[in-house]
Scaffold this motif. Sequence first.
Motif, PDB file in Angstrom:
ATOM      1  N   PHE B 185      -9.376   0.973   7.934  1.00  0.00           N
ATOM      2  CA  PHE B 185      -9.572   2.433   8.028  1.00  0.00           C
ATOM      3  C   PHE B 185      -8.319   3.229   7.645  1.00  0.00           C
ATOM      4  CE2 PHE B 185     -12.629   0.770  11.271  1.00  0.00           C
ATOM      5  CZ  PHE B 185     -13.770   1.043  10.551  1.00  0.00           C
ATOM      6  N   VAL B 190      -3.331  10.620  -2.640  1.00  0.00           N
ATOM      7  CA  VAL B 190      -2.723  10.450  -3.961  1.00  0.00           C
ATOM      8  C   VAL B 190      -2.232  11.808  -4.465  1.00  0.00           C
ATOM      9  CG1 VAL B 190      -2.992   9.600  -6.302  1.00  0.00           C
ATOM     10  CG2 VAL B 190      -4.267   8.528  -4.433  1.00  0.00           C
ATOM     11  N   CYS B 191      -0.923  11.972  -4.441  1.00  0.00           N
ATOM     12  CA  CYS B 191      -0.286  13.239  -4.802  1.00  0.00           C
ATOM     13  C   CYS B 191       0.298  13.180  -6.209  1.00  0.00           C
ATOM     14  CB  CYS B 191       0.800  13.520  -3.782  1.00  0.00           C
ATOM     15  SG  CYS B 191       1.817  14.933  -4.167  1.00  0.00           S
ATOM     16  N   GLY B 192       0.725  11.988  -6.620  1.00  0.00           N
ATOM     17  CA  GLY B 192       1.331  11.848  -7.940  1.00  0.00           C
ATOM     18  C   GLY B 192       1.504  10.391  -8.304  1.00  0.00           C
ATOM     19  N   ILE B 212     -10.288  -2.033  -0.860  1.00  0.00           N
ATOM     20  CA  ILE B 212     -10.778  -0.755  -0.325  1.00  0.00           C
ATOM     21  C   ILE B 212     -12.052  -0.992   0.478  1.00  0.00           C
ATOM     22  CG2 ILE B 212     -11.804   1.468  -0.991  1.00  0.00           C
ATOM     23  CD1 ILE B 212      -9.927   1.425  -3.464  1.00  0.00           C
ATOM     24  N   GLN B 216     -12.145  -0.898   4.486  1.00  0.00           N
ATOM     25  CA  GLN B 216     -12.745   0.419   4.688  1.00  0.00           C
ATOM     26  C   GLN B 216     -11.702   1.526   4.554  1.00  0.00           C
ATOM     27  OE1 GLN B 216     -16.125   0.618   7.358  1.00  0.00           O
ATOM     28  NE2 GLN B 216     -15.678  -1.402   8.169  1.00  0.00           N
ATOM     29  N   VAL B 217     -10.893   1.387   3.512  1.00  0.00           N
ATOM     30  CA  VAL B 217      -9.821   2.345   3.244  1.00  0.00           C
ATOM     31  C   VAL B 217     -10.390   3.583   2.550  1.00  0.00           C
ATOM     32  CG1 VAL B 217      -7.808   2.691   1.729  1.00  0.00           C
ATOM     33  CG2 VAL B 217      -7.959   0.641   3.174  1.00  0.00           C
ATOM     34  N   LYS B 218      -9.774   4.721   2.801  1.00  0.00           N
ATOM     35  CA  LYS B 218     -10.158   5.973   2.148  1.00  0.00           C
ATOM     36  C   LYS B 218      -9.000   6.429   1.268  1.00  0.00           C
ATOM     37  CE  LYS B 218     -12.156   9.054   4.901  1.00  0.00           C
ATOM     38  NZ  LYS B 218     -12.335  10.228   5.782  1.00  0.00           N
ATOM     39  N   ILE B 219      -9.282   6.724   0.006  1.00  0.00           N
ATOM     40  CA  ILE B 219      -8.272   7.196  -0.941  1.00  0.00           C
ATOM     41  C   ILE B 219      -8.699   8.552  -1.462  1.00  0.00           C
ATOM     42  CG2 ILE B 219      -7.097   6.715  -3.135  1.00  0.00           C
ATOM     43  CD1 ILE B 219      -7.430   3.837  -2.741  1.00  0.00           C
ATOM     44  N   GLU B 220      -7.801   9.516  -1.413  1.00  0.00           N
ATOM     45  CA  GLU B 220      -8.179  10.848  -1.902  1.00  0.00           C
ATOM     46  C   GLU B 220      -7.068  11.457  -2.741  1.00  0.00           C
ATOM     47  OE1 GLU B 220      -9.656  13.461   1.115  1.00  0.00           O
ATOM     48  OE2 GLU B 220      -9.858  15.145  -0.255  1.00  0.00           O
ATOM     49  N   GLY B 221      -7.414  11.878  -3.944  1.00  0.00           N
ATOM     50  CA  GLY B 221      -6.475  12.610  -4.780  1.00  0.00           C
ATOM     51  C   GLY B 221      -6.510  14.080  -4.405  1.00  0.00           C
ATOM     52  N   PHE B 222      -5.369  14.739  -4.510  1.00  0.00           N
ATOM     53  CA  PHE B 222      -5.366  16.160  -4.139  1.00  0.00           C
ATOM     54  C   PHE B 222      -4.272  16.927  -4.871  1.00  0.00           C
ATOM     55  CE2 PHE B 222      -1.639  16.976  -1.425  1.00  0.00           C
ATOM     56  CZ  PHE B 222      -1.132  15.692  -1.313  1.00  0.00           C
ATOM     57  N   MET B 223      -4.467  18.232  -4.935  1.00  0.00           N
ATOM     58  CA  MET B 223      -3.453  19.169  -5.431  1.00  0.00           C
ATOM     59  C   MET B 223      -3.419  20.338  -4.456  1.00  0.00           C
ATOM     60  SD  MET B 223      -4.037  19.137  -9.490  1.00  0.00           S
ATOM     61  CE  MET B 223      -4.393  17.599 -10.340  1.00  0.00           C
ATOM     62  N   ARG B 226      -5.889  23.467  -4.008  1.00  0.00           N
ATOM     63  CA  ARG B 226      -7.179  23.436  -3.308  1.00  0.00           C
ATOM     64  C   ARG B 226      -7.171  24.333  -2.056  1.00  0.00           C
ATOM     65  NH1 ARG B 226      -9.551  17.911  -0.768  1.00  0.00           N
ATOM     66  NH2 ARG B 226      -8.420  17.026  -2.537  1.00  0.00           N
TER      67      ARG B 226
END
Lengths: 280, 280
Positions: B185, B190-192, B212, B216-223, B226
Motif C-alpha cells: 500500500f 511522480v514530480c519529475g 505495483i 498494491q502500490v499507488k503511483i500518481e503523477g502531478f503538477m 492542479r
Amino acid sequence: MRPFSKLYMKEGDVMIGTQVAKVIQSKNSAFPVGSHVVSSCGWKTHAISDGKDLTLLMADWPKNVPMSLAVGAIGMPGLTALYGVEAVLKAQKGETLLVNAAAGAVGTVVGQIAKIHGCKVVGSAGSDAKVAYLKELGFDEAFNYKTVPSLEEALKKAAPEGYDCFFENVGGQFSTFALQQMKEFGRIAVCGGISTYHDTAYQTGPYPLTTINWKQVKIEGFMQSRWQSDHPQGLKKLMGWYKEGKLKSREHVTKGFENMPAAFMGMLQGENIGKAIVTV
Amino acid sequence: MRPFSKLYMKEGDVMIGTQVAKVIQSKNSAFPVGSHVVSSCGWKTHAISDGKDLTLLMADWPKNVPMSLAVGAIGMPGLTALYGVEAVLKAQKGETLLVNAAAGAVGTVVGQIAKIHGCKVVGSAGSDAKVAYLKELGFDEAFNYKTVPSLEEALKKAAPEGYDCFFENVGGQFSTFALQQMKEFGRIAVCGGISTYHDTAYQTGPYPLTTINWKQVKIEGFMQSRWQSDHPQGLKKLMGWYKEGKLKSREHVTKGFENMPAAFMGMLQGENIGKAIVTV
C-alpha cells in the motif's frame, strides 16, 4: 494462481485453487451436511477442513443460477472486477474505459459493470471469437490484439478521445501503448499481468514515469482481498445484476479432475472465453 | 523547464522561467509602480506584460525574508513539495518517506514538510556536501547515490522497514530500486525525472506493474498547477513554517543575466544545493 505458484510452491505441493464443494460429513454446525461452500482447499477431489478456508454459498442462491458462478462472475473474479471498476478506477458515466484480457473471467465482468455505470467500453482480446463475444456482451469497441496491424493504432481508433480508465490484466508491452493513450488525469487499475507470468526474467520496456508525470496519471495495484468485509454486499450486487440480465456469464468448462492441469495451461494460453471451470 | 523546452521550444524562442520582478512603469492599477511581482515572462531583463502572467508578491512579505524565496521555498517549488506530500502522498505521522534529488529546490522542502508531519525522512542526493546539508535540515537518513556501493542496499539500510511514501524527482533506474523497497500500500508521487531529461530515446527498465500489483502500490503523477486555487493558502502555510524556523531554505546564487545558461546547465548537472537563483 500462476505467479503465486511460480514464486511460492515447490514440486509435490497441492496446487492452489478455489472450488464450489458440497459438505458430505460435518462436525461443524456452521457447515451442515448437504450445504455448499466455496473452498480454497486447492486441487483436491475431497478435502477435510477446519472451516477456516470455507465460506457458505450465498444464502438464497437461486436454483436456476449455476453454482459454479460462485467461483466466477458472482465470486472472486466478479468481486475483483467490481472493486477495480468502482473502488480503484471510480469509473464515471460518460468516461471511456479500456480493459485487456477482456474475454476472461475478470475482463468480461469489468466491461459489463462499466457499461452499467454508463461508460464507453473498449476491450482487447486474443481471438476473433472472443471479440465477437465482447460485442455480444455490449462492449462498444473490441479488437483482436494478435491480428491488428498496430496495437497503438487499434487503441487510438477504438477511442480517439483517449482513455479515462484502464483495467490492466496483461502488462508488458501492452501497458506502454495503453499508457500513451490515457487522457490527462487518467486512472489505471493493475489487476494482473498475464503476459509476464511465464517469464523467467523481468521483461523490460520504456520507463513510464515521464508520461505518468506529464499526464498526471494515477496507477494503483490491487487485490480483492483488500475489501474482504465488503464481499457479502458485493456478491449481492453482482447477483442482482445477473438476475436483471445486466451481467452475463459464459464459462469454459472442462470435465474431469485429471484434466485440470491441461485446463489451467489452456487458460494461460488464452483458450477460454469467460471463466475456466473444471467439473469433477 | 528542461523537458518543456526540449519538447516545445525551438532555437530563437525566449527560454521559459520565473522571476521576481519590480514594476517600473504601469498602466494597470493592480500592479502599481514599485510593487513586486512573480512573473513567468521567461529569461528577460525587462518585460512588458498585460498582467496575465503576473502575480503580486504575497501581501505582507516580511522585510527579512529574501524575495527570491517567492520562486523557491515560498513559491512554485515549495507548493510542489507541499501538494506532493499532503495532497498526493498524504504522508502520515510515523510513516517513512523517501525523496530523491533531495537537496534540490523541491526535495529540501519535501523532506522538511514530511518532518513537520512526523515522518521519518530519507533523502538521496549526489554529493557529500548535499548529504551533510540534508542532515542539517533534519533528514533522518541521507546518502550519496553516486558513491554508495549499491543503491538497493543503501535504500534498505536507510529504512529496513520499507517506505510508505516516495517523492520521485529522478526516474530511470532509481525508480526500479525504490519500487522494490516500497511497503504494501505504498504511495509514490511522480514530480519529475531529472535522470531522463537529457535522453534522446526512452530509457528502458523492468516493467513495474507486477510489483505495483502485488504490493498494491499507488503511483500518481502531478503538477502544482492542479491546485491553482489553493496557492494563496499554500504560500501562507509555507511562509508560516519559514517564520517559525521549521522550513529552512538555501539558495545557489549565480550573478549576472549572461550567466543564466551556465547556471541552468549546472543545475541539471547537480551543482546546486537548494534553489538555483540568478540575480540580475
